[in-house]
Enzyme design. Structure first.
Site, PDB file in Angstrom:
ATOM      1  N   LYS A 137      36.299 -26.372  14.861  1.00 53.46           N
ATOM      2  CA  LYS A 137      36.571 -26.589  13.427  1.00 53.46           C
ATOM      3  C   LYS A 137      37.955 -27.189  13.161  1.00 53.46           C
ATOM      4  CE  LYS A 137      33.191 -23.239  11.978  1.00 53.46           C
ATOM      5  NZ  LYS A 137      32.811 -22.042  11.252  1.00 53.46           N
TER       6      LYS A 137
ATOM      7  N   ASP B 109      32.633 -22.293   4.733  1.00 51.54           N
ATOM      8  CA  ASP B 109      32.555 -20.914   5.244  1.00 51.54           C
ATOM      9  C   ASP B 109      33.010 -19.896   4.198  1.00 51.54           C
ATOM     10  OD1 ASP B 109      31.482 -21.387   7.749  1.00 51.54           O
ATOM     11  OD2 ASP B 109      33.428 -21.585   8.731  1.00 51.54           O
TER      12      ASP B 109
ATOM     13  N   ASN C 253      34.077 -27.301   8.607  1.00 54.74           N
ATOM     14  CA  ASN C 253      32.774 -26.961   9.199  1.00 54.74           C
ATOM     15  C   ASN C 253      31.676 -27.903   8.723  1.00 54.74           C
ATOM     16  OD1 ASN C 253      32.218 -26.121   6.581  1.00 54.74           O
ATOM     17  ND2 ASN C 253      31.061 -24.325   7.240  1.00 54.74           N
TER      18      ASN C 253
ATOM     19  N   TYR D 205      25.380 -13.047  14.194  1.00 58.62           N
ATOM     20  CA  TYR D 205      24.070 -12.542  13.783  1.00 58.62           C
ATOM     21  C   TYR D 205      23.162 -12.527  15.010  1.00 58.62           C
ATOM     22  CZ  TYR D 205      23.646 -17.612  13.565  1.00 58.62           C
ATOM     23  OH  TYR D 205      23.708 -18.951  13.881  1.00 58.62           O
TER      24      TYR D 205
ATOM     25  N   GLY E 196      40.638 -11.922  13.443  1.00 59.81           N
ATOM     26  CA  GLY E 196      40.495 -13.272  13.970  1.00 59.81           C
ATOM     27  C   GLY E 196      41.367 -14.247  13.194  1.00 59.81           C
ATOM     28  N   ALA E 197      41.738 -15.324  13.852  1.00 60.82           N
ATOM     29  CA  ALA E 197      42.526 -16.372  13.194  1.00 60.82           C
ATOM     30  C   ALA E 197      42.077 -17.740  13.693  1.00 60.82           C
ATOM     31  CB  ALA E 197      44.015 -16.151  13.464  1.00 60.82           C
TER      32      ALA E 197
ATOM     33  N   THR F 137      45.824 -13.226  19.480  1.00 56.21           N
ATOM     34  CA  THR F 137      47.061 -13.992  19.622  1.00 56.21           C
ATOM     35  C   THR F 137      47.796 -13.886  18.287  1.00 56.21           C
ATOM     36  OG1 THR F 137      45.849 -15.527  21.044  1.00 56.21           O
ATOM     37  CG2 THR F 137      48.016 -16.244  20.272  1.00 56.21           C
TER      38      THR F 137
END
Ligand code: NAP
Length: 281
Positions: free
Chosen positions: A71, A107, A92, A226, A132-133, A158
């Site tokens: 992305k 998103d 995306n 999913y 998350g990043a 991270t």
């Protein structure tokens, strides 16, 4: 003979993707003629894969969806970016036009619509943990802030990437009076109203990356993944009293927005989500 409009989802891995099924159903329900494929892309082959797709002789390539891990590269490749894709630094949804590639990010609207329309939960005034990043987390942070979230903690393996994401959204957060923080996965403190797993941990078969203390009874815990790969996270959430939700609703809602961008018509996302859940079982 005129060629059919062609779309695809590009990523690695991509075999699990339900996007071809969703877009085929959207096309049927809106009377549009198109073809939608999945294309697996090698880690260093993204730009070439886009070039190949655009010159594919099987059809007129009109656009594509981009998934893990491309992305950020997709945003960098686009000549024009929507405001939401620019803020995310990630795209995306790509649209091919005569004046170049247009990048967008659906998103965020996908996640917000799933939470508010399908899960029936409010976002305004709530505290949310975003784990998350990567490209997915980057895409949803701005729309979550705009939905009126009170506080967002971004935790990532991270930590520098979480800090950079928070920094990029600092002005927007300030404008919406949202408290925005970055931290390490091990340093997340307290429980949240909403927990969103935007890491690729489930996809990789890895453990849930945060402690169960982030959950309280009634927490809405969403894994963007999913299918069978999401089961570990969903079981973990239920075992600790949370309401568990997979990423299928977000997937259909982000796809509906991409379809609108490409075709100018918004497909019936709720119907297609119900059908997809019935298909998957
Ligand atoms: P990405 O850009 O590659 O980012 C991956 C993220 O996951 C990074 O934050 C990475 O941390 C983290 N991560 C990977 N493995 C981990 C592990 N074992 N433990 C902890 N953290 C780990 O990927 P993405 O595009 O953001 O996609 C992330 C996931 O969301 C994928 O599973 C994707 O399928 C899903 N997704 C679903 C939807 C939907 O519509 N349902 C939409 C978008 C994405 P580091 O920064 O430390 O590497």
């Amino acid at each position: 003979m005129s060629k059919v409009d062609l779309y695809c989802v590009m990523g690695n891995p991509v075999e699990h993707s339900r996007s071809p099924w969703i877009h085929a159903r959207f096309a049927e329900l809106t009377g549009q003629t198109l073809r939608y494929e999945r294309r697996q892309v090698q880690p260093d082959g993204f730009a070439q894969a886009i070039a190949d797709f655009r010159t594919d002789l099987a059809g007129h390539a009109r656009g594509c969806n981009i998934t893990v891990p491309f992305k950020f590269e997709a945003a960098a490749l686009a000549r024009h970016l929507s405001e939401r894709a620019r803020l995310a630094g990630a795209a995306n949804t790509l649209r091919f036009e005569d004046d170049g590639i247009h990048g967008d990010n659906t998103d965020g609207i996908g996640l917000v619509n799933d939470i508010t329309l399908h899960a029936g939960a409010a976002l305004a005034g709530r505290d949310l943990l975003l784990i998350g990043a990567g490209g997915a987390a980057a895409g949803v942070l701005g729309p979550l802030i705009e939905a009126g979230i009170r506080r967002v903690v971004v935790a990532n393996r991270t930590p520098d990437k979480a800090a950079a994401l928070v920094q990029r959204h600092a002005a927007l957060a300030s404008a919406h009076q949202t408290v925005l923080e970055a931290c390490r996965l091990d340093d997340v403190a307290g429980a949240f109203d909403v927990v969103v797993n935007a890491t690729a941990a489930s996809l990789a078969g890895a453990d849930v990356p945060v402690a169960a203390s982030v959950l309280a009874p009634g927490t809405l815990a969403i894994d963007m993944m999913y299918g069978p790969a999401a089961a570990g996270f969903l079981d973990w959430a239920r075992a600790h009293g949370a309401t568990a939700r997979d990423g299928l609703g977000m997937l259909v809602e982000q796809a509906a927005e991409a379809f609108r961008i490409w075709r100018g018509v918004r497909p019936p996302a709720a119907q297609v989500l119900a059908e997809l859940r019935a298909v998957i079982g």
